[in-house]
Write a protein that holds these residues in place. Structure first.
Motif, PDB file in Angstrom:
ATOM      1  N   ASP A 189       0.825  -1.207   0.000  1.00 14.27           N
ATOM      2  CA  ASP A 189       0.000   0.000   0.000  1.00 14.27           C
ATOM      3  C   ASP A 189       0.857   1.254   0.000  1.00 14.27           C
ATOM      4  O   ASP A 189       0.602   2.207  -0.743  1.00 14.27           O
ATOM      5  N   LEU A 190       1.881   1.261   0.835  1.00 15.55           N
ATOM      6  CA  LEU A 190       2.733   2.444   0.967  1.00 15.55           C
ATOM      7  C   LEU A 190       3.458   2.753  -0.333  1.00 15.55           C
ATOM      8  O   LEU A 190       3.498   3.898  -0.787  1.00 15.55           O
ATOM      9  N   SER A 191       4.029   1.721  -0.962  1.00 16.35           N
ATOM     10  CA  SER A 191       4.779   1.942  -2.193  1.00 16.35           C
ATOM     11  C   SER A 191       3.873   2.326  -3.356  1.00 16.35           C
ATOM     12  O   SER A 191       4.196   3.213  -4.141  1.00 16.35           O
ATOM     13  N   SER A 192       2.714   1.656  -3.463  1.00 22.61           N
ATOM     14  CA  SER A 192       1.815   1.949  -4.585  1.00 22.61           C
ATOM     15  C   SER A 192       1.092   3.276  -4.407  1.00 22.61           C
ATOM     16  O   SER A 192       0.625   3.865  -5.384  1.00 22.61           O
ATOM     17  N   ALA A 193       0.996   3.787  -3.178  1.00 24.54           N
ATOM     18  CA  ALA A 193       0.351   5.073  -2.939  1.00 24.54           C
ATOM     19  C   ALA A 193       1.310   6.241  -3.108  1.00 24.54           C
ATOM     20  O   ALA A 193       0.915   7.322  -3.562  1.00 24.54           O
ATOM     21  N   THR A 194       2.573   6.036  -2.776  1.00 23.18           N
ATOM     22  CA  THR A 194       3.536   7.137  -2.768  1.00 23.18           C
ATOM     23  C   THR A 194       4.607   7.031  -3.840  1.00 23.18           C
ATOM     24  O   THR A 194       5.307   8.005  -4.112  1.00 23.18           O
ATOM     25  N   GLY A 195       4.767   5.833  -4.432  1.00 26.87           N
ATOM     26  CA  GLY A 195       5.845   5.643  -5.395  1.00 26.87           C
ATOM     27  C   GLY A 195       7.197   5.459  -4.745  1.00 26.87           C
ATOM     28  O   GLY A 195       8.227   5.500  -5.419  1.00 26.87           O
ATOM     29  N   MET A 196       7.229   5.228  -3.446  1.00 28.24           N
ATOM     30  CA  MET A 196       8.508   5.065  -2.747  1.00 28.24           C
ATOM     31  C   MET A 196       9.211   3.778  -3.166  1.00 28.24           C
ATOM     32  O   MET A 196       8.583   2.764  -3.444  1.00 28.24           O
ATOM     33  N   ARG A 197      10.527   3.840  -3.156  1.00 28.93           N
ATOM     34  CA  ARG A 197      11.328   2.638  -3.315  1.00 28.93           C
ATOM     35  C   ARG A 197      11.201   1.799  -2.049  1.00 28.93           C
ATOM     36  O   ARG A 197      10.892   2.317  -0.969  1.00 28.93           O
ATOM     37  N   LEU A 198      11.488   0.510  -2.146  1.00 28.56           N
ATOM     38  CA  LEU A 198      11.309  -0.387  -1.011  1.00 28.56           C
ATOM     39  C   LEU A 198      12.196   0.011   0.169  1.00 28.56           C
ATOM     40  O   LEU A 198      11.782  -0.094   1.331  1.00 28.56           O
ATOM     41  N   LYS A 301       5.769   0.931 -10.081  1.00 24.63           N
ATOM     42  CA  LYS A 301       5.129   1.045 -11.391  1.00 24.63           C
ATOM     43  C   LYS A 301       3.626   1.274 -11.228  1.00 24.63           C
ATOM     44  O   LYS A 301       3.022   2.058 -11.968  1.00 24.63           O
ATOM     45  N   ARG A 302       3.030   0.579 -10.264  1.00 23.10           N
ATOM     46  CA  ARG A 302       1.597   0.757 -10.051  1.00 23.10           C
ATOM     47  C   ARG A 302       1.288   2.191  -9.628  1.00 23.10           C
ATOM     48  O   ARG A 302       0.283   2.768 -10.054  1.00 23.10           O
ATOM     49  N   ALA A 303       2.134   2.754  -8.805  1.00 15.28           N
ATOM     50  CA  ALA A 303       1.934   4.148  -8.398  1.00 15.28           C
ATOM     51  C   ALA A 303       1.969   5.070  -9.608  1.00 15.28           C
ATOM     52  O   ALA A 303       1.162   6.005  -9.716  1.00 15.28           O
ATOM     53  N   ALA A 304       2.888   4.804 -10.540  1.00 13.43           N
ATOM     54  CA  ALA A 304       2.982   5.637 -11.741  1.00 13.43           C
ATOM     55  C   ALA A 304       1.718   5.519 -12.584  1.00 13.43           C
ATOM     56  O   ALA A 304       1.253   6.510 -13.159  1.00 13.43           O
ATOM     57  N   ASP A 305       1.149   4.327 -12.661  1.00 12.25           N
ATOM     58  CA  ASP A 305      -0.065   4.130 -13.453  1.00 12.25           C
ATOM     59  C   ASP A 305      -1.314   4.686 -12.768  1.00 12.25           C
ATOM     60  O   ASP A 305      -2.276   5.076 -13.436  1.00 12.25           O
ATOM     61  N   LEU A 306      -1.315   4.718 -11.451  1.00 15.51           N
ATOM     62  CA  LEU A 306      -2.469   5.247 -10.725  1.00 15.51           C
ATOM     63  C   LEU A 306      -2.532   6.768 -10.772  1.00 15.51           C
ATOM     64  O   LEU A 306      -3.592   7.350 -10.514  1.00 15.51           O
ATOM     65  N   ALA A 307      -1.405   7.406 -11.081  1.00 15.27           N
ATOM     66  CA  ALA A 307      -1.389   8.865 -11.207  1.00 15.27           C
ATOM     67  C   ALA A 307      -2.264   9.290 -12.386  1.00 15.27           C
ATOM     68  O   ALA A 307      -2.442   8.543 -13.355  1.00 15.27           O
TER      69      ALA A 307
END
Length: 340
Positions: A189-198, A301-307
């Motif tokens: 959730d955190l990575s896909s919401a913010t685009g943060m690296r692991l 990648k999911r974060a980039a697509d959700l933008a």
């Protein structure tokens, strides 16, 4: 120490004054002989080691000098994941370039290395490191020669690379998410919401107010997220604040321990295996194949697509170039407006 110097070992001791000192020895236990003390200076110890083991002086004026100095002086200052990758690259570079003198390395030498290297993309990474070490060596006074490929960065002389194309669809995300525990779910959730690296997901600190503050581990760029503006972030922070932990990280185990890279890897592997098995049992072989191909870092990648658009995705991922975002991360097609 390392495989390059078998028998060379070290002991680190903290003295009463608080000063830490490292002592070097030549291990001769396999020969039934006492260890040979080599002193506390690494360079002097290595020289003595070579004289004893090889009965020959060190060869000066070769790239090996720069490799060893870079590994000794620079790598300890790098992040662990970066240093680990660089050491793997040096394992490949050292047998080929280590014994060579600086003036024997020409542009054709570099291209020949790439031609013969079976792992083409990794070969590019290895020569990128060689370029870094070469320029460090010039600064250290080990050579005055310029990098043989200087000025050819845009000529396309390296092996062609194709970006990995992979779309994290909602079905893929939810399949693995359903079989993960709360630690893995919070990370996804955190990575896909913010685009943060692991790495940033593991190391970001639990905020005391409504602002989640990021300093990217790779680039040093800073960013802030309003927690109340995101239901996902609000839920993660609320769960974390309910945990009695002795650490400051946002991600935590239910028992209050910080989350390590190994914990995330093991949890993700288990959840992915379970999700793929369910897909196979449901006779959805294509979904199972895609699940097995998806890795945890694909949440970025999911974060980039959700933008909403490529510009917002670029800002979220903190890229200096929109082209980087589009080429490597965003898989969603841009909405085009007909001309008439």
């Amino acid at each position: 120490m390392t495989g390059k110097h078998p028998g060379l070992r070290s002991h680190t001791r903290k003295r009463k004054s608080g000063k830490v000192r490292t002592y070097y020895f030549l291990d001769r236990r396999t020969e039934g002989l006492p260890d040979v003390p080599l002193g506390t200076d690494y360079d002097a110890a290595l020289k003595k080691y070579t004289e004893i083991r090889e009965r020959a002086p060190r060869i000066a004026g070769t790239l090996l000098e720069a490799f060893e100095r870079y590994e000794r002086k620079i790598m300890p200052t790098l992040r662990a994941v970066t240093a680990r990758g660089y050491r793997q690259n040096l394992t490949r570079l050292t047998p080929v370039f280590g014994p060579a003198t600086w003036d024997s390395i020409r542009f054709s030498t570099l291209t020949m290395y790439l031609d013969k290297r079976t792992a083409k993309t990794q070969g590019n990474r290895e020569l990128s490191l060689l370029s870094i070490i070469w320029n460090k060596a010039r600064r250290w006074g080990l050579t005055d020669l310029p990098w043989p490929a200087a000025g050819l960065e845009r000529s396309g002389w390296k092996n062609a690379e194709r970006p990995r194309e992979f779309e994290v669809t909602t079905a893929l995300f939810e399949a693995v998410y359903a079989d993960g525990d709360q630690v893995l779910r919070d990370c996804m959730d955190l990575s896909s919401a913010t685009g943060m690296r692991l790495t940033d997901c593991r190391e970001i600190v639990l905020p005391r107010d409504d602002t989640l503050r990021l300093k990217a581990s790779k680039t040093g760029k800073r960013g802030e997220f309003a927690i109340s503006a995101s239901p996902v972030l609000s839920a993660i922070v609320a769960r974390r604040r309910a945990v009695q932990a002795q650490h400051l990280m946002l991600l935590s185990t239910p028992t209050g321990h910080p989350v390590s890279a190994t914990m995330l890897r093991d949890r993700y592997e288990l959840a992915r295996q379970r999700a793929a098995l369910k897909a196979y049992l449901a006779n959805d072989d294509e979904l199972a194949r895609q699940i097995k191909a998806m890795v945890l870092r694909d949440m970025r990648k999911r974060a980039a697509d959700l933008a909403d658009d490529a510009g917002e995705a670029q800002q979220l991922l903190q890229h200096g170039s929109r082209a980087t975002t589009v080429r490597h991360y965003r898989t969603k097609a841009e909405r085009l407006k007909p001309a008439r």
